[in-house]
Write a protein that holds these residues in place. Structure first.
Motif, PDB file in Angstrom:
ATOM      1  N   TYR A 216     -96.939  44.692  26.784  1.00 28.34           N
ATOM      2  CA  TYR A 216     -96.316  44.904  25.484  1.00 28.34           C
ATOM      3  C   TYR A 216     -94.838  44.569  25.445  1.00 28.34           C
ATOM      4  CZ  TYR A 216    -100.621  47.377  24.421  1.00 28.34           C
ATOM      5  OH  TYR A 216    -101.938  47.699  24.217  1.00 28.34           O
ATOM      6  N   PHE A 219     -92.966  43.266  22.263  1.00 28.31           N
ATOM      7  CA  PHE A 219     -92.684  44.213  21.191  1.00 28.31           C
ATOM      8  C   PHE A 219     -91.442  45.029  21.505  1.00 28.31           C
ATOM      9  CE2 PHE A 219     -96.483  43.317  18.890  1.00 28.31           C
ATOM     10  CZ  PHE A 219     -97.333  42.836  19.867  1.00 28.31           C
ATOM     11  N   ALA A 241     -91.606  47.074  12.601  1.00 28.06           N
ATOM     12  CA  ALA A 241     -92.713  47.339  13.515  1.00 28.06           C
ATOM     13  C   ALA A 241     -94.054  47.205  12.791  1.00 28.06           C
ATOM     14  CB  ALA A 241     -92.571  48.738  14.115  1.00 28.06           C
ATOM     15  N   ALA A 242     -94.124  47.778  11.591  1.00 31.93           N
ATOM     16  CA  ALA A 242     -95.372  47.706  10.834  1.00 31.93           C
ATOM     17  C   ALA A 242     -95.729  46.261  10.521  1.00 31.93           C
ATOM     18  CB  ALA A 242     -95.235  48.514   9.540  1.00 31.93           C
ATOM     19  N   ILE A 244     -94.810  43.508  12.134  1.00 24.69           N
ATOM     20  CA  ILE A 244     -95.205  42.779  13.344  1.00 24.69           C
ATOM     21  C   ILE A 244     -96.646  43.103  13.716  1.00 24.69           C
ATOM     22  CG2 ILE A 244     -94.758  42.543  15.813  1.00 24.69           C
ATOM     23  CD1 ILE A 244     -91.821  42.992  15.233  1.00 24.69           C
ATOM     24  N   CYS A 245     -97.000  44.379  13.651  1.00 27.10           N
ATOM     25  CA  CYS A 245     -98.372  44.753  14.018  1.00 27.10           C
ATOM     26  C   CYS A 245     -99.375  44.167  13.046  1.00 27.10           C
ATOM     27  CB  CYS A 245     -98.509  46.286  14.024  1.00 27.10           C
ATOM     28  SG  CYS A 245     -97.577  47.046  15.322  1.00 27.10           S
ATOM     29  N   TYR A 248     -99.882  40.560  13.862  1.00 26.60           N
ATOM     30  CA  TYR A 248    -100.713  40.432  15.058  1.00 26.60           C
ATOM     31  C   TYR A 248    -102.178  40.628  14.710  1.00 26.60           C
ATOM     32  CZ  TYR A 248    -102.784  41.502  19.571  1.00 26.60           C
ATOM     33  OH  TYR A 248    -103.592  41.508  20.672  1.00 26.60           O
ATOM     34  N   ALA A 249    -102.452  41.678  13.907  1.00 24.08           N
ATOM     35  CA  ALA A 249    -103.840  41.970  13.544  1.00 24.08           C
ATOM     36  C   ALA A 249    -104.442  40.811  12.763  1.00 24.08           C
ATOM     37  CB  ALA A 249    -103.911  43.263  12.733  1.00 24.08           C
ATOM     38  N   LYS A 252    -105.161  37.892  15.081  1.00 31.17           N
ATOM     39  CA  LYS A 252    -106.295  38.194  15.948  1.00 31.17           C
ATOM     40  C   LYS A 252    -107.605  38.050  15.185  1.00 31.17           C
ATOM     41  CE  LYS A 252    -107.925  41.591  19.232  1.00 31.17           C
ATOM     42  NZ  LYS A 252    -107.896  42.966  19.659  1.00 31.17           N
TER      43      LYS A 252
END
Lengths: 268, 274
Positions: A216, A219, A241-242, A244-245, A248-249, A252
């Motif tokens: 990680y 991040f 942060a929200a 970036i996640c 990523y999701a 993916k």
């Protein structure tokens, strides 16, 4: 705001008694050191002091969690007693800088008290284990009333008292404790002062040791960049942060969908 | 026999607040679990004293899992008990203890608690105790709600609940995302909270400024700041991390180390806390 130590000791002891029961649940008793600092500060007249002490103790213990019930120091006890002693120290010596009082109280009272908390907790759990046998007897007899009654006896005796009583005694004799502390040579006090500022390092290191940094690190780097090179605040960091996640999701999901299509094509 | 809403509510509240109050070395959460189930056991086995007795004994056995997910297991167990499949309920309890413990403890202890705590600390350090208090209370209420929902989910879905939570993709990717979120926050928080830890060494040297001799004080910290901000605390945390991972230092040993470090730095001013 209470001048009467006896009353303050009583109020805080009652508070500690009930808060300990919440802490036992391990879910709805979150962040007890800060809460302890705030309440002790409210009762004795200096919320800022309590806030700081609670925060340092919390930062120290960030990485500590009772995984599966393992014993850890009780920083809640430390924060309540530490805040009380710090406030009493400042009352006794108005010229003392508050940051010094905080760091000294942490080193001489809060941390030792938290460590003693481990032993107190063990004694309490042993008592609890003994009382649980009554519940077991009740179950074997199918006696619901017995189970219920022994549960309440156990709950009321083994969650609060072992912390509330030390808090009561500690605050009642708080002024004596302060005199003892004032006898410590100033060199040691200076060292304690510095140590108090370094303690959060420990908490963070313990916390980081539980995160798979190899995986990680991007991040972590993103967070560092935002704080060190932009004028972002913590709230801004949360938004980043929200985002970036979420990105990523999304990526993916796309990749996974494409893989499924490829497999589908191959089967056809 | 269907459990009444009233009984379910009682069990839920008993469970959320009471399951760990009688945590003992031999049965751990088992005693609390049994106490929480009593209203349901009483209702289902009201006409069957022997069944009641046996169920009590079965339910007071060893039980230990993450406190977050235990309502889920309880909900499922109740669904089984209601459908007269108590045996299967016990098996599920035993089987799910371990996996959920690992997931729940990691989620709570490594991500959720630290991140919410750090935000509360941030409010606290700026003197904003009301906000800090508010956040703490919010998190606690949040936990109660989460556990309540998990309980309901377990009860209504029964065995399906277990299957869907252990189904790999949803659970693991959810945890992964939360860890990433936590990592960003930590990556930013740690440097900013430790910004006061700096190198205190200074040296003076004579320089000539516009033709005049003067002594300028150079702070070693400035050299580090010119490379990148917060290098000193990050380096220290990295050092401690190495000690924890490679040398297996315990937290007590680190505590002693910090006091030793403080002693050295008090006299040499290598490290100061601004």
């Amino acid at each position: 705001m209470m001048q009467n130590l006896f009353l303050a000791a009583l109020v805080l002891a009652v508070f500690v008694y009930f808060e300990q029961m919440l802490i036992s649940t391990m879910t709805i008793g979150s962040n007890p050191p800060i809460l302890g600092g705030i309440v002790a500060g409210l009762v004795l007249g200096d919320i800022q002091l309590g806030l700081y002490i609670g925060t340092v103790l919390t930062l120290m213990s960030l990485g500590m969690y009772t995984f599966g019930g393992a014993a850890i120091p009780n920083y809640f006890l430390g924060s309540v007693l530490g805040t009380a002693v710090a406030i009493l120290m400042m009352r006794a010596n108005p010229a003392l800088a508050s940051s010094e009082a905080i760091n000294i109280a942490i080193s001489t009272v809060a941390i030792p008290a938290s460590m003693v908390g481990i032993a107190l907790g063990s004694i309490s759990t042993i008592l609890c284990t003994a009382l649980v046998q009554i519940m077991v007897k009740g179950a074997e007899e199918g006696n619901l009333k017995k189970i219920n009654r022994s549960f309440w006896l156990n709950c009321l005796l083994t969650n609060g008292p072992h912390m509330a009583i030390p808090v009561f005694i500690g605050i009642l004799f708080g002024n004596q404790l302060v005199s003892l502390i004032q006898m410590i040579p100033s060199v040691l006090l200076g060292i304690f002062d510095l140590a108090g500022g370094l303690l959060p390092l420990m908490g963070f290191a313990l916390l980081m040791s539980m995160i798979n940094i190899k995986r990680y690190w991007p991040f972590l780097l993103a967070g560092y960049f935002l704080i060190a090179y932009t004028s972002s605040t913590i709230i801004g960091l949360t938004f980043a942060a929200a985002a970036i996640c979420a990105i990523y999701a999304m990526i993916k999901n796309e990749v996974m969908k494409q893989n499924e299509e490829v497999v589908g094509d191959e089967i056809d | 026999m269907k459990l009444t809403k009233e009984t379910l509510r009682k069990i839920k509240i008993r469970h959320i607040f009471g399951i760990q109050q009688t945590w003992s070395y031999d049965r751990m959460m088992g005693s609390g679990y049994c106490w929480a189930m009593l209203p349901g056991i009483e209702q289902i086995y009201q006409n069957d004293p022997e069944g009641l007795r046996k169920t009590c004994v079965d339910n007071i056995q060893f039980f230990n899992t993450s406190a977050i997910f235990s309502p889920l297991i309880t909900g499922v167990h109740l669904a089984m008990m209601e459908a007269d499949q108590e045996e299967i309920g016990q098996n599920i309890k035993t089987a799910m203890m371990g996996p959920l413990a690992g997931v729940g403890d990691t989620l709570a202890g490594v991500i959720i608690n630290p991140v919410t705590t750090l935000i509360a600390c941030q409010f606290a350090l700026t003197g904003n105790w009301l906000l800090s208090l508010g956040l703490i209370l919010l998190v606690r209420i949040g936990w109660i709600i989460v556990q309540s929902k998990l309980f309901d989910f377990g009860y209504t879905k029964g065995v399906e609940a277990i299957e869907s939570t252990t189904k790999n993709s949803l659970m693991t990717s959810g945890i992964e995302l939360v860890t990433m979120f936590g990592a960003v926050i930590l990556g930013g928080f740690i440097p900013s909270m430790l910004s006061g830890i700096q190198i205190g060494l200074e040296y003076t040297s004579a320089i000539s400024l516009e033709g005049q001799q003067a002594d300028k004080i150079f702070r070693v910290q400035e050299m580090f700041d010119n490379i990148a901000p917060y290098l000193v605390p990050i380096g220290l945390v990295a050092g401690l991390l190495w000690l924890i991972k490679k040398k297996n230092m315990t937290s007590t040993q680190i505590l002693i180390l910090i006091f030793v470090l403080a002693s050295v730095c008090y006299f040499t001013k290598i490290l100061i806390v601004a």
